[in-house]
Design a protein around this motif. Structure first.
Motif, PDB file in Angstrom:
ATOM      1  N   TYR A  73       0.853  -1.180   0.000  1.00  0.00           N
ATOM      2  CA  TYR A  73       0.000   0.000   0.000  1.00  0.00           C
ATOM      3  C   TYR A  73       0.894   1.236   0.000  1.00  0.00           C
ATOM      4  CZ  TYR A  73      -3.021  -3.797   1.303  1.00  0.00           C
ATOM      5  OH  TYR A  73      -3.668  -5.002   1.313  1.00  0.00           O
ATOM      6  N   MET A  74       0.562   2.202  -0.877  1.00  0.00           N
ATOM      7  CA  MET A  74       1.441   3.341  -1.107  1.00  0.00           C
ATOM      8  C   MET A  74       0.710   4.661  -0.899  1.00  0.00           C
ATOM      9  SD  MET A  74       3.560   1.967  -4.466  1.00  0.00           S
ATOM     10  CE  MET A  74       4.818   3.235  -4.272  1.00  0.00           C
ATOM     11  N   THR A  75       1.493   5.695  -0.635  1.00  0.00           N
ATOM     12  CA  THR A  75       0.957   7.048  -0.553  1.00  0.00           C
ATOM     13  C   THR A  75       0.648   7.568  -1.951  1.00  0.00           C
ATOM     14  OG1 THR A  75       3.224   7.909  -0.602  1.00  0.00           O
ATOM     15  CG2 THR A  75       2.212   7.597   1.563  1.00  0.00           C
ATOM     16  N   ARG A  76      -0.180   8.593  -2.029  1.00  0.00           N
ATOM     17  CA  ARG A  76      -0.565   9.115  -3.342  1.00  0.00           C
ATOM     18  C   ARG A  76       0.609   9.762  -4.073  1.00  0.00           C
ATOM     19  NH1 ARG A  76      -5.540   8.378  -4.658  1.00  0.00           N
ATOM     20  NH2 ARG A  76      -7.174   8.134  -3.061  1.00  0.00           N
ATOM     21  N   ASP A  77       1.601  10.257  -3.323  1.00  0.00           N
ATOM     22  CA  ASP A  77       2.754  10.843  -4.007  1.00  0.00           C
ATOM     23  C   ASP A  77       3.825   9.799  -4.320  1.00  0.00           C
ATOM     24  OD1 ASP A  77       3.869  10.334  -1.537  1.00  0.00           O
ATOM     25  OD2 ASP A  77       4.365  12.415  -1.086  1.00  0.00           O
ATOM     26  N   ASN A  78       3.533   8.537  -4.012  1.00  0.00           N
ATOM     27  CA  ASN A  78       4.424   7.424  -4.355  1.00  0.00           C
ATOM     28  C   ASN A  78       5.809   7.542  -3.723  1.00  0.00           C
ATOM     29  OD1 ASN A  78       2.570   6.074  -6.260  1.00  0.00           O
ATOM     30  ND2 ASN A  78       2.890   7.917  -7.486  1.00  0.00           N
ATOM     31  N   THR A  79       5.890   8.100  -2.519  1.00  0.00           N
ATOM     32  CA  THR A  79       7.186   8.215  -1.848  1.00  0.00           C
ATOM     33  C   THR A  79       7.285   7.323  -0.608  1.00  0.00           C
ATOM     34  OG1 THR A  79       6.467  10.090  -0.482  1.00  0.00           O
ATOM     35  CG2 THR A  79       7.462  10.601  -2.630  1.00  0.00           C
ATOM     36  N   ALA A  80       6.240   6.590  -0.283  1.00  0.00           N
ATOM     37  CA  ALA A  80       6.283   5.706   0.885  1.00  0.00           C
ATOM     38  C   ALA A  80       5.354   4.528   0.652  1.00  0.00           C
ATOM     39  CB  ALA A  80       5.885   6.457   2.160  1.00  0.00           C
ATOM     40  N   PRO A  86       4.715 -12.832   3.943  1.00  0.00           N
ATOM     41  CA  PRO A  86       4.386 -13.887   4.907  1.00  0.00           C
ATOM     42  C   PRO A  86       5.329 -13.930   6.103  1.00  0.00           C
ATOM     43  CG  PRO A  86       4.248 -14.731   2.662  1.00  0.00           C
ATOM     44  CD  PRO A  86       4.855 -13.361   2.563  1.00  0.00           C
ATOM     45  N   ASP A  87       6.543 -13.327   5.958  1.00  0.00           N
ATOM     46  CA  ASP A  87       7.514 -13.379   7.053  1.00  0.00           C
ATOM     47  C   ASP A  87       7.970 -12.007   7.527  1.00  0.00           C
ATOM     48  OD1 ASP A  87       8.956 -12.621   4.830  1.00  0.00           O
ATOM     49  OD2 ASP A  87      10.667 -13.933   5.255  1.00  0.00           O
ATOM     50  N   ALA A  88       7.335 -10.913   7.050  1.00  0.00           N
ATOM     51  CA  ALA A  88       7.836  -9.587   7.428  1.00  0.00           C
ATOM     52  C   ALA A  88       6.852  -8.486   7.081  1.00  0.00           C
ATOM     53  CB  ALA A  88       9.178  -9.308   6.745  1.00  0.00           C
ATOM     54  N   ILE A  89       7.036  -7.364   7.775  1.00  0.00           N
ATOM     55  CA  ILE A  89       6.403  -6.090   7.433  1.00  0.00           C
ATOM     56  C   ILE A  89       7.520  -5.143   7.035  1.00  0.00           C
ATOM     57  CG2 ILE A  89       5.028  -4.153   8.276  1.00  0.00           C
ATOM     58  CD1 ILE A  89       3.988  -6.052  10.490  1.00  0.00           C
ATOM     59  N   ALA A  90       7.391  -4.495   5.883  1.00  0.00           N
ATOM     60  CA  ALA A  90       8.416  -3.561   5.423  1.00  0.00           C
ATOM     61  C   ALA A  90       7.803  -2.190   5.182  1.00  0.00           C
ATOM     62  CB  ALA A  90       9.077  -4.071   4.151  1.00  0.00           C
ATOM     63  N   VAL A  91       8.395  -1.175   5.789  1.00  0.00           N
ATOM     64  CA  VAL A  91       7.994   0.209   5.578  1.00  0.00           C
ATOM     65  C   VAL A  91       9.150   0.904   4.866  1.00  0.00           C
ATOM     66  CG1 VAL A  91       7.411   2.398   6.681  1.00  0.00           C
ATOM     67  CG2 VAL A  91       6.499   0.259   7.601  1.00  0.00           C
ATOM     68  N   VAL A  97      11.890  12.251   6.946  1.00  0.00           N
ATOM     69  CA  VAL A  97      12.000  13.524   7.641  1.00  0.00           C
ATOM     70  C   VAL A  97      12.666  13.336   8.997  1.00  0.00           C
ATOM     71  CG1 VAL A  97      10.750  15.494   8.593  1.00  0.00           C
ATOM     72  CG2 VAL A  97       9.979  14.437   6.459  1.00  0.00           C
ATOM     73  N   ARG A  98      12.091  12.456   9.810  1.00  0.00           N
ATOM     74  CA  ARG A  98      12.682  12.209  11.119  1.00  0.00           C
ATOM     75  C   ARG A  98      12.218  10.857  11.641  1.00  0.00           C
ATOM     76  NH1 ARG A  98      11.728  17.251  14.048  1.00  0.00           N
ATOM     77  NH2 ARG A  98      13.065  16.239  15.587  1.00  0.00           N
ATOM     78  N   ARG A  99      12.925  10.388  12.647  1.00  0.00           N
ATOM     79  CA  ARG A  99      12.688   9.050  13.188  1.00  0.00           C
ATOM     80  C   ARG A  99      11.278   8.878  13.723  1.00  0.00           C
ATOM     81  NH1 ARG A  99      15.666   9.612  17.042  1.00  0.00           N
ATOM     82  NH2 ARG A  99      14.440   9.224  18.923  1.00  0.00           N
ATOM     83  N   SER A 100      10.750   9.889  14.376  1.00  0.00           N
ATOM     84  CA  SER A 100       9.433   9.768  15.010  1.00  0.00           C
ATOM     85  C   SER A 100       8.326   9.591  13.977  1.00  0.00           C
ATOM     86  CB  SER A 100       9.154  10.993  15.882  1.00  0.00           C
ATOM     87  OG  SER A 100       9.205  12.186  15.108  1.00  0.00           O
ATOM     88  N   ALA A 101       8.444  10.250  12.821  1.00  0.00           N
ATOM     89  CA  ALA A 101       7.420  10.111  11.781  1.00  0.00           C
ATOM     90  C   ALA A 101       7.420   8.697  11.217  1.00  0.00           C
ATOM     91  CB  ALA A 101       7.663  11.127  10.667  1.00  0.00           C
ATOM     92  N   THR A 105       4.427   5.482  11.385  1.00  0.00           N
ATOM     93  CA  THR A 105       3.986   4.634  10.272  1.00  0.00           C
ATOM     94  C   THR A 105       4.193   3.162  10.604  1.00  0.00           C
ATOM     95  OG1 THR A 105       4.493   6.362   8.657  1.00  0.00           O
ATOM     96  CG2 THR A 105       4.353   4.100   7.842  1.00  0.00           C
ATOM     97  N   LEU A 106       5.322   2.857  11.205  1.00  0.00           N
ATOM     98  CA  LEU A 106       5.614   1.476  11.576  1.00  0.00           C
ATOM     99  C   LEU A 106       4.597   0.957  12.579  1.00  0.00           C
ATOM    100  CD1 LEU A 106       7.691  -0.828  11.220  1.00  0.00           C
ATOM    101  CD2 LEU A 106       8.927   0.130  13.176  1.00  0.00           C
ATOM    102  N   ARG A 107       4.267   1.779  13.530  1.00  0.00           N
ATOM    103  CA  ARG A 107       3.287   1.369  14.539  1.00  0.00           C
ATOM    104  C   ARG A 107       1.927   1.117  13.905  1.00  0.00           C
ATOM    105  NH1 ARG A 107       2.419   4.257  20.436  1.00  0.00           N
ATOM    106  NH2 ARG A 107       0.936   2.737  21.256  1.00  0.00           N
ATOM    107  N   LEU A 108       1.532   1.961  12.958  1.00  0.00           N
ATOM    108  CA  LEU A 108       0.268   1.778  12.242  1.00  0.00           C
ATOM    109  C   LEU A 108       0.269   0.455  11.486  1.00  0.00           C
ATOM    110  CD1 LEU A 108      -2.436   2.972  11.115  1.00  0.00           C
ATOM    111  CD2 LEU A 108      -1.060   3.998   9.285  1.00  0.00           C
TER     112      LEU A 108
END
Length: 264
Positions: A73-80, A86-91, A97-101, A105-108
């Motif tokens: 699943y991607m953002t509309r600007d295609n940058t994320a 089956p064995d991982a989640i990849a963001v 911009v920064r670690r907290s942002a 996303t990772l938490r979501l």
């Protein structure tokens, strides 16, 4: 721990966070639809990865096996993007911009996966930063102005009539199997991250760059913890901060002042 400087002209081409977990069954169409519903505010575009074909050699002969596409699943600007394997989640993002942002996303993504089709346990956290360091260089030796001597001293080596070193690549491992950083580096040409890939990125002029590719990781030592945010957050932060600290050691003050702090 004070706030870290956000450079106006960073060399980051791609950042990837990969949470590996115990293997699960492939997600059904209904489960993929449920994931899209949970992520749609930030990642509204469903763009599955391409199917992959691998060649398997056995005593009975050679056969080709096709790996089905993974939901992405991607953002509309295609940058994320967020990808569920089956064995991982990849963001992934080309607009870091920064670690907290990225942590949000990772938490979501973790919350969505565990709500729709829970995985049993966490097996690895990896935070990867791919940097294309670009600066004014006319010869390989010029990289010593921008990159720390610990990586560029090889430029001073001479091989008789063959002259000085023109290019080099290397890998350095810090830490152990449980926790550490793998650094890949070298003076290259072109791009480390394809500007025409699925994730769009700013496209600098092609040319020489110095690769600083940092893969900072953590793996459980004994037991396999549950795939819960409480077991992820601190290890994600530690891995990201360790990579940041190493990056700062690998660049010179001249690069920091004349390139990183320069407004685009």
């Amino acid at each position: 721990m004070g706030p870290r400087e956000i450079y106006p002209n960073p060399p980051l081409a791609l950042v990837v966070v990969e949470l590996r977990h115990t293997v699960t069954a492939a997600l059904s169409e209904a489960q993929q639809s449920a994931l899209k519903s949970l992520l749609t505010d930030s990642f509204p575009l469903a763009r599955p990865t391409l199917a992959a074909v691998s060649t398997i050699v056995t005593p009975a002969g050679v056969r080709n096996e096709q790996t089905p596409p993974n939901p992405r699943y991607m953002t509309r600007d295609n940058t994320a993007s967020v990808t569920f394997r089956p064995d991982a989640i990849a963001v992934e993002t080309t607009r870091y911009v920064r670690r907290s942002a990225l942590r949000d996303t990772l938490r979501l993504a973790v919350a969505a996966r565990q709500k729709v089709a829970p995985a049993d346990g966490l097996t690895r956290i990896g935070v990867r930063y791919v940097n294309e360091v670009r600066a004014d260089v006319e010869s390989a030796a010029d990289w010593s102005q921008w990159i720390a001597p610990s990586l560029t001293n090889v430029a001073g080596l001479e091989a008789g009539a063959n002259g000085l070193a023109q290019s080099w690549q290397g890998m350095v491992v810090f830490g152990d199997q449980q926790q550490g950083i793998v650094l890949r580096h070298g003076n290259l040409d072109g791009y480390a991250v394809n500007p025409s890939g699925d994730l769009r990125r700013p496209t600098p002029s092609p040319g020489p760059y110095y690769l600083i590719d940092l893969d900072s990781y953590w793996t459980p030592e004994d037991e396999t913890p549950t795939l819960d945010w409480d077991n992820i957050e601190s290890h994600y932060d530690d891995a990201a901060l360790s990579a940041h600290g190493l990056f700062e050691q690998l660049i010179t003050d001249k690069y920091r002042q004349e390139v990183l702090r320069r407004d685009q």
